[in-house]
Write a protein that holds these residues in place. Sequence first.
Motif, PDB file in Angstrom:
ATOM      1  N   VAL A   1       0.823  -1.196   0.000  1.00 56.51           N
ATOM      2  CA  VAL A   1       0.000   0.000   0.000  1.00 56.51           C
ATOM      3  C   VAL A   1       0.866   1.258   0.000  1.00 56.51           C
ATOM      4  O   VAL A   1       0.487   2.271  -0.554  1.00 56.51           O
ATOM      5  CB  VAL A   1      -0.926  -0.003   1.247  1.00 56.51           C
ATOM      6  CG1 VAL A   1      -1.747   1.260   1.324  1.00 56.51           C
ATOM      7  CG2 VAL A   1      -1.806  -1.236   1.234  1.00 56.51           C
ATOM      8  N   TYR A   2       2.045   1.193   0.598  1.00 56.49           N
ATOM      9  CA  TYR A   2       2.915   2.352   0.779  1.00 56.49           C
ATOM     10  C   TYR A   2       4.185   2.196  -0.041  1.00 56.49           C
ATOM     11  O   TYR A   2       4.609   1.086  -0.356  1.00 56.49           O
ATOM     12  CB  TYR A   2       3.267   2.521   2.261  1.00 56.49           C
ATOM     13  CG  TYR A   2       2.041   2.721   3.111  1.00 56.49           C
ATOM     14  CD1 TYR A   2       1.430   3.966   3.190  1.00 56.49           C
ATOM     15  CD2 TYR A   2       1.469   1.659   3.790  1.00 56.49           C
ATOM     16  CE1 TYR A   2       0.286   4.149   3.941  1.00 56.49           C
ATOM     17  CE2 TYR A   2       0.324   1.828   4.542  1.00 56.49           C
ATOM     18  CZ  TYR A   2      -0.260   3.073   4.613  1.00 56.49           C
ATOM     19  OH  TYR A   2      -1.399   3.252   5.349  1.00 56.49           O
TER      20      TYR A   2
ATOM     21  N   THR B   1       6.648  14.472  -0.673  1.00 55.08           N
ATOM     22  CA  THR B   1       5.590  14.767  -1.632  1.00 55.08           C
ATOM     23  C   THR B   1       5.560  13.680  -2.702  1.00 55.08           C
ATOM     24  O   THR B   1       6.572  13.346  -3.304  1.00 55.08           O
ATOM     25  CB  THR B   1       5.830  16.139  -2.284  1.00 55.08           C
ATOM     26  OG1 THR B   1       5.985  17.118  -1.261  1.00 55.08           O
ATOM     27  CG2 THR B   1       4.677  16.516  -3.202  1.00 55.08           C
ATOM     28  N   GLY B   2       4.390  13.131  -2.917  1.00 54.03           N
ATOM     29  CA  GLY B   2       4.236  12.094  -3.936  1.00 54.03           C
ATOM     30  C   GLY B   2       4.546  10.691  -3.451  1.00 54.03           C
ATOM     31  O   GLY B   2       4.355   9.729  -4.191  1.00 54.03           O
ATOM     32  N   LEU B   3       5.030  10.548  -2.234  1.00 55.30           N
ATOM     33  CA  LEU B   3       5.336   9.232  -1.675  1.00 55.30           C
ATOM     34  C   LEU B   3       4.323   8.894  -0.590  1.00 55.30           C
ATOM     35  O   LEU B   3       3.922   9.748   0.186  1.00 55.30           O
ATOM     36  CB  LEU B   3       6.739   9.206  -1.066  1.00 55.30           C
ATOM     37  CG  LEU B   3       7.904   9.451  -2.009  1.00 55.30           C
ATOM     38  CD1 LEU B   3       9.214   9.494  -1.232  1.00 55.30           C
ATOM     39  CD2 LEU B   3       7.967   8.381  -3.089  1.00 55.30           C
ATOM     40  N   LYS B   4       3.946   7.639  -0.542  1.00 54.09           N
ATOM     41  CA  LYS B   4       3.085   7.170   0.546  1.00 54.09           C
ATOM     42  C   LYS B   4       3.994   6.498   1.579  1.00 54.09           C
ATOM     43  O   LYS B   4       4.730   5.574   1.248  1.00 54.09           O
ATOM     44  CB  LYS B   4       2.028   6.204   0.021  1.00 54.09           C
ATOM     45  CG  LYS B   4       1.006   6.909  -0.875  1.00 54.09           C
ATOM     46  CD  LYS B   4      -0.096   5.992  -1.280  1.00 54.09           C
ATOM     47  CE  LYS B   4      -0.978   5.795  -0.070  1.00 54.09           C
ATOM     48  NZ  LYS B   4      -2.147   4.946  -0.340  1.00 54.09           N
TER      49      LYS B   4
ATOM     50  N   LYS C   1       0.500   6.828   7.539  1.00 50.64           N
ATOM     51  CA  LYS C   1       0.175   5.728   8.441  1.00 50.64           C
ATOM     52  C   LYS C   1       1.213   5.710   9.544  1.00 50.64           C
ATOM     53  O   LYS C   1       2.409   5.651   9.296  1.00 50.64           O
ATOM     54  CB  LYS C   1       0.185   4.406   7.675  1.00 50.64           C
ATOM     55  CG  LYS C   1       0.009   3.176   8.523  1.00 50.64           C
ATOM     56  CD  LYS C   1      -1.400   3.049   9.048  1.00 50.64           C
ATOM     57  CE  LYS C   1      -1.571   1.699   9.721  1.00 50.64           C
ATOM     58  NZ  LYS C   1      -2.773   1.606  10.494  1.00 50.64           N
ATOM     59  N   LEU C   2       0.751   5.782  10.780  1.00 52.58           N
ATOM     60  CA  LEU C   2       1.629   5.735  11.943  1.00 52.58           C
ATOM     61  C   LEU C   2       1.187   4.590  12.832  1.00 52.58           C
ATOM     62  O   LEU C   2       0.003   4.456  13.146  1.00 52.58           O
ATOM     63  CB  LEU C   2       1.554   7.044  12.725  1.00 52.58           C
ATOM     64  CG  LEU C   2       2.227   7.048  14.111  1.00 52.58           C
ATOM     65  CD1 LEU C   2       3.726   6.881  13.969  1.00 52.58           C
ATOM     66  CD2 LEU C   2       1.889   8.310  14.853  1.00 52.58           C
TER      67      LEU C   2
END
Length: 161
Positions: A40-41, A69-72, A101-102
Amino acid sequence: MDGYLSREMGNERYGSAERERAIGNRLHEKRAAMIDRNRVYDFTVIIPCHNSAGHIMPLLHTLAMQDVTGLKMQYVFVVDSCTDSTDSVLRDHTDMIEWDKLTIIDCEHGRAGLARNEGLDVALGKYIVFLDSDDNLIRPDFFKLLHMFFEEYAEADVVLY
């Protein structure tokens, strides 16, 4: 280590050779599951923390300054056998970063390697980055550069930095 293995293996006790085989089998199963898992990331950043309250703030500041920026991104802090206020420091100061997501995991291993494995259990990133709680990322574009590297050298399995 016995506590960790007994949790995973039904409280059975293993000799040294049997323990190594059991650990190897477990790691093989985890790696196979990781390959099949839906990513997902772009990155999962795993940070084991043991009594880190006094030195984790610089890392949190450098993570906050990262241009992602632009990265999950997924961040996993593994609070391992802490007797200080590491957990409180993380929970009080993680609002300084916009987290995709943490995850904060509490565990009782007392060893960074086992804490990293706990982080791998919840990792959903295409790429895994291990940081220590006293690390600082000097470049604000660290993750962007790392992402560009992996895009160019897709055959790379491991990058040491």
